[in-house]
Every structure is written in structure tokens, then in C-alpha cells.
Design a protein around this motif. Structure first.
Motif, PDB file in Angstrom:
ATOM      1  N   SER A 162      12.253   4.997   6.182  1.00 19.22           N
ATOM      2  CA  SER A 162      11.399   5.126   5.010  1.00 19.22           C
ATOM      3  C   SER A 162      11.076   6.591   4.714  1.00 19.22           C
ATOM      4  O   SER A 162      10.806   6.960   3.575  1.00 19.22           O
ATOM      5  CB  SER A 162      10.096   4.341   5.230  1.00 19.22           C
ATOM      6  OG  SER A 162       9.428   4.800   6.401  1.00 19.22           O
ATOM      7  N   TYR A 167      24.019   4.127  -3.808  1.00 16.92           N
ATOM      8  CA  TYR A 167      22.886   4.241  -2.884  1.00 16.92           C
ATOM      9  C   TYR A 167      22.016   2.981  -2.939  1.00 16.92           C
ATOM     10  O   TYR A 167      21.635   2.433  -1.894  1.00 16.92           O
ATOM     11  CB  TYR A 167      22.047   5.466  -3.239  1.00 16.92           C
ATOM     12  CG  TYR A 167      20.733   5.519  -2.489  1.00 16.92           C
ATOM     13  CD1 TYR A 167      20.671   6.055  -1.207  1.00 16.92           C
ATOM     14  CD2 TYR A 167      19.558   5.015  -3.042  1.00 16.92           C
ATOM     15  CE1 TYR A 167      19.473   6.095  -0.513  1.00 16.92           C
ATOM     16  CE2 TYR A 167      18.360   5.045  -2.355  1.00 16.92           C
ATOM     17  CZ  TYR A 167      18.322   5.592  -1.079  1.00 16.92           C
ATOM     18  OH  TYR A 167      17.148   5.605  -0.383  1.00 16.92           O
ATOM     19  N   ILE A 198      18.892   5.451   8.350  1.00 19.53           N
ATOM     20  CA  ILE A 198      18.066   5.387   7.147  1.00 19.53           C
ATOM     21  C   ILE A 198      16.668   4.911   7.514  1.00 19.53           C
ATOM     22  O   ILE A 198      16.500   3.850   8.103  1.00 19.53           O
ATOM     23  CB  ILE A 198      18.687   4.442   6.100  1.00 19.53           C
ATOM     24  CG1 ILE A 198      20.109   4.900   5.748  1.00 19.53           C
ATOM     25  CG2 ILE A 198      17.830   4.394   4.839  1.00 19.53           C
ATOM     26  CD1 ILE A 198      20.825   3.966   4.791  1.00 19.53           C
ATOM     27  N   ARG A 216      14.412   8.320   2.729  1.00 18.86           N
ATOM     28  CA  ARG A 216      15.053   7.670   1.583  1.00 18.86           C
ATOM     29  C   ARG A 216      15.089   8.576   0.355  1.00 18.86           C
ATOM     30  O   ARG A 216      16.109   8.673  -0.331  1.00 18.86           O
ATOM     31  CB  ARG A 216      14.333   6.363   1.239  1.00 18.86           C
ATOM     32  CG  ARG A 216      14.556   5.262   2.263  1.00 18.86           C
ATOM     33  CD  ARG A 216      13.867   3.977   1.857  1.00 18.86           C
ATOM     34  NE  ARG A 216      14.043   2.950   2.867  1.00 18.86           N
ATOM     35  CZ  ARG A 216      15.083   2.145   2.923  1.00 18.86           C
ATOM     36  NH1 ARG A 216      16.045   2.248   2.024  1.00 18.86           N
ATOM     37  NH2 ARG A 216      15.192   1.225   3.869  1.00 18.86           N
TER      38      ARG A 216
END
Length: 336
Positions: free
Chosen positions: A275, A333, A273, A278
Motif C-alpha cells: 500500500s 497497472y 507491491i 502503489r
């Protein structure tokens, strides 16, 4: 568990046990044992191990330099292969895969495969055997970054350097695998309100206090759900079928949320994950939730409508299923 075992040892047995610790073992134990035992263990360290222990303590707990293996084979970079073989023979090379080359200031100058050194021409210079494309790791980076670098590396070990490019030590694939497992376990336990220090053998009072906090949070959310249902008490009293069907709606949402949360925890452990992805991830999870919501809403809505002979009731349950599964995916999430 460690403390209970140490308490059962006699003073002589304790000293014999502590005397067997090396610098890395003591670094690992330092946060989980009483201060008096740690001080005694430090006093029993050999001078060389004590120096390595002090060097490791110059770094923060999450920095690579604290956990790097400092017992590596390091020799001058400008000597012959024959001389290098003589120097290496003085080391314990049973588990060594690489030899590190340094200059007079201890700065890293390259890495040589141990097998290449044994088979090389004795008259050649050792620096001619230096491996190419070797990534070096800063002692100040986080453990997670080091694990990522080790995963992408073609070598079984990588050198760790300080800010002056001096050789601090190395990390190998065993360390990376162990650290990755610990990171995953920490995040997995955090999802239930516990930490990596909790286990089946922890004291009853201490464990009950930690678990009690999480149970209290769960109670508050359950009360919130009950209050929400209470707002529709009159409707449920008139349409008893809603009370029968409500657990189905709640169960479907719970499973959908758990699936998303499990995938997110795994992705975090693998550092997948970022930035940059996302938005794509949340869009993907909402899309999956929408498709599954529509599919199961149609099935459950049809079954409920036929069961209670009410198309309106079937449509209401179908709408609830859609909203609940999409909402569960969203919060699954966000929970990471």
C-alpha cells in the motif's frame, strides 16, 4: 489427469497406490479426487499418519499450519548432549538439518543445528547449542507470508508454532520454492481466465466451458472497439490512410499494456507491491509510458506524414500513439 489414471487401475492396484500416501500427500490430493477415493485413502492411513492428517485439517487451506511438515525431530530442551544424541539416533535423520527443543507442554524452546549436535561435547547441555535469531512462524499466517519469511531467513528451515507456542512442525526452502511457483502460476493463469486446475489433459467439455467464458469477454471488448471505430466511419472512408495506420496504433498500445501487466504479475508473485508504494509505481509506469509515447509518436508520426504527404495526418497519428501508450500503461497497472 490423476482421476483418469486412478480409473484405469484395478481395485487391488488402487488400494496399493493409496496405501503409500502420507498425510501431506493426502492433504494435497483431497481437493482434486472423488470423495469415495479420499475416504478409502483415509481408511488405509496408519494411525500416526491419520493423527497428523486430522491435525492439518484443523487449519484453513491458505493457513501455514495445514501444510507444515509435522515429521520433525523434537527432543527435551534440558537434557545433555549425550542423551540428545541417543534420542536423535532413533529418528531418520537423512534429510534433517535442525533439531527442535521443546518442554513438557510441547512448547518451542529453541532450534539446534544437527551438525553442531554431532560435534558437541557429550557432557554439555543441549540448550547451550541453541541457535540465535531464529524466527518462528505462526501456524495461522497465510502461505504467502510464510514464503516471504523463508526467503529472508538465513536458515534452511523454520519452526511453525500454534497460538500456545507449541511446536506444530516446520517449513523448509523446498516448500517455500514450490509454493512460490504455485502462487505465480495461479496469478499467471488468472490473467487468461483459467485456474491452476486447468491443464492440457482436462476433459474437452469442461475446458471448453472455462475458456469460452474468457473468449466471450474478449469478444465483448472487441465489439466495443469495433463500435468505437464505427463512430468515425465517415472520416475513415474519406481518409483511407487511417485504416492503414490504425493497426499500428492498436499494436503499440497492446505491447505497452502487456509489458506493464507482465511486470505487475511478477511483482505480485514476489510480493513487492504494498500500500505504501502503489502511488510511486503508477507514477513510474505513467512516466515510462509518456517517454515511450513521445519517442515513438515522433518516429511513427514522421513516417506517416512523409508516407502520405500529410503533416496533419502525421500529427494525428502521433497524438493517438501518445494517448494510447499512456492509457495502456495505466490499465496494465490497474489490471493487477
Amino acid at each position: 489427469m490423476r482421476v483418469s489414471i486412478l480409473d484405469a487401475l484395478s481395485e487391488t492396484e488402487l488400494r496399493l497406490t493409496l496405501a503409500k500416501l502420507d498425510n501431506l500427500s493426502l492433504i494435497e490430493w483431497a481437493d482434486s479426487l472423488p470423495e469415495d477415493i479420499i475416504e478409502e485413502a483415509i481408511s488405509l492411513l496408519e494411525p500416526g499418519e491419520l493423527e497428523l492428517y486430522d491435525q492439518a485439517n484443523e487449519y484453513e487451506e491458505e493457513e501455514l499450519g495445514r501444510w507444515a511438515e509435522r515429521k520433525v525431530i523434537a527432543i527435551p530442551f534440558n537434557i545433555s548432549v549425550e542423551r540428545a544424541q541417543v534420542l536423535v539416533a532413533k529418528y531418520n535423520v537423512e534429510s534433517a538439518s535442525h533439531i527442535y527443543l521443546i518442554d513438557k507442554q510441547q512448547r518451542f524452546r529453541g532450534m539446534v543445528d544437527y551438525i553442531d549436535l554431532l560435534s558437541a561435547d557429550p557432557k554439555a547441555r543441549i540448550k547451550q547449542l541453541v541457535l540465535e535469531h531464529v524466527n518462528t512462524l505462526s501456524a495461522n499466517i497465510a502461505l504467502t507470508e510464510a514464503v516471504d519469511a523463508m526467503e529472508r531467513s538465513a536458515f534452511a528451515a523454520l519452526p511453525v508454532l500454534d497460538e500456545r507456542k507449541r511446536l506444530v512442525g516446520e517449513i523448509d526452502w523446498k516448500f517455500a520454492l514450490s509454493t512460490q511457483r504455485e502462487i505465480y502460476e495461479t496469478r499467471l493463469m488468472a490473467g487468461t481466465g483459467m485456474d491452476e486446475g486447468d491443464d492440457l489433459f482436462a476433459p474437452i467439455l469442461k475446458s471448453s466451458q472455462k475458456r469460452g467464458v474468457w473468449l466471450g469477454i474478449n469478444l465483448l471488448t472487441a465489439i466495443l472497439a469495433s463500435v468505437t471505430i464505427g463512430l468515425f466511419e465517415d472520416v475513415i472512408a474519406q481518409v483511407v490512410a487511417l485504416a492503414v495506420l490504425m493497426p499500428i496504433v492498436a499494436s503499440m498500445g497492446g505491447i505497452a499494456g502487456s509489458q506493464t501487466l507482465t511486470l505487475m504479475v511478477r511483482s505480485m508473485a514476489l510480493n513487492q507491491i504494498t500500500s505504501g508504494n502503489r502511488f510511486a509505481l503508477i507514477k513510474n509506469e505513467l512516466g515510462i509510458g509518456a517517454i515511450n509515447g513521445l519517442l515513438w509518436a515522433a518516429i511513427i508520426g514522421a513516417v506517416a506524414g512523409l508516407w502520405f504527404q500529410s503533416p496533419l495526418l502525421g500529427g494525428t497519428i502521433a497524438l493517438a500513439i501518445i494517448v494510447n501508450i499512456i492509457t495502456a500503461a495505466l490499465f496494465g497497472y490497474l489490471s493487477h
